[in-house]
Write an enzyme that holds these catalytic residues in place. Structure first.
Site, PDB file in Angstrom:
ATOM      1  CD  GLN A 100      -3.053   1.060   2.108  1.00  0.00           C
ATOM      2  OE1 GLN A 100      -3.210   0.081   2.829  1.00  0.00           O
ATOM      3  NE2 GLN A 100      -3.827   2.111   2.183  1.00  0.00           N
ATOM      4  CG  PHE A 101       1.277   3.801  -3.608  1.00  0.00           C
ATOM      5  CD1 PHE A 101       1.247   5.175  -3.779  1.00  0.00           C
ATOM      6  CD2 PHE A 101       0.277   3.028  -4.185  1.00  0.00           C
ATOM      7  CE1 PHE A 101       0.238   5.768  -4.515  1.00  0.00           C
ATOM      8  CE2 PHE A 101      -0.729   3.616  -4.922  1.00  0.00           C
ATOM      9  CZ  PHE A 101      -0.755   4.990  -5.092  1.00  0.00           C
ATOM     10  CB  THR A 102      -2.010   5.384  -0.100  1.00  0.00           C
ATOM     11  OG1 THR A 102      -2.531   4.246   0.585  1.00  0.00           O
ATOM     12  CG2 THR A 102      -2.397   5.331  -1.571  1.00  0.00           C
TER      13      THR A 102
END
Length: 149
Positions: free
Chosen positions: A78-80
């Site tokens: 999850q890059f966010t």
């Protein structure tokens, strides 16, 4: 590297309507990979996750780890998690590792967690649009940052 660990009684992950992964009691781990992360961050977080004692013992105290309850693990990139929101209302993701750096670290995390837990873990697909349904047990949610041990 940041891990958001949720103790769950069940979880499913779908991609384009198709079931990709499903677990019963265990952890859903959302993993954010930073531009400065290395194999050392993977080793640190994998050890912390595998040893995390957040299941109840016979006295109702959080004192039991994932292996002791024969729990399962669902790992999702999850890059966010490294979003920057100080300026304006549109998040910036400049601190998130690019795929060419993040994918090898994500794959190393899968391998390392599988070894530490002693069984295959379930995963999402790196970069895919995923839908996760879960029942957070407790609720219990723990955040571990490898840069702040």
């Amino acid at each position: 590297m940041i891990a958001v660990i949720q103790r769950v009684s069940q979880a499913t992950l779908h991609i384009e309507g198709a079931l990709q992964a499903s677990i019963q009691q265990g952890f859903v781990v959302l993993l954010g990979i930073h531009v400065d992360d290395t194999q050392e961050d993977v080793a640190y977080l994998a050890s912390k996750i595998a040893g995390l004692r957040i299941f109840s013992d016979e006295e109702g105290k959080m004192n039991v780890d994932l292996q002791a309850v024969n729990g399962e693990l669902l790992l999702v990139s999850q890059f966010t998690l490294y979003s920057a929101t100080r300026k304006g209302n549109r998040p910036s993701f400049l601190e998130s590792a690019r795929p060419e750096q993040a994918i090898p670290l994500y794959e190393l995390m899968i391998k390392t967690l599988t070894e530490k837990i002693g069984k295959q873990i379930q995963t999402g697909v790196f970069g895919a649009d995923m839908q996760i349904n879960l029942t957070n047990d407790g609720p219990v949610t723990i955040i571990i940052d490898s840069k702040n041990p």
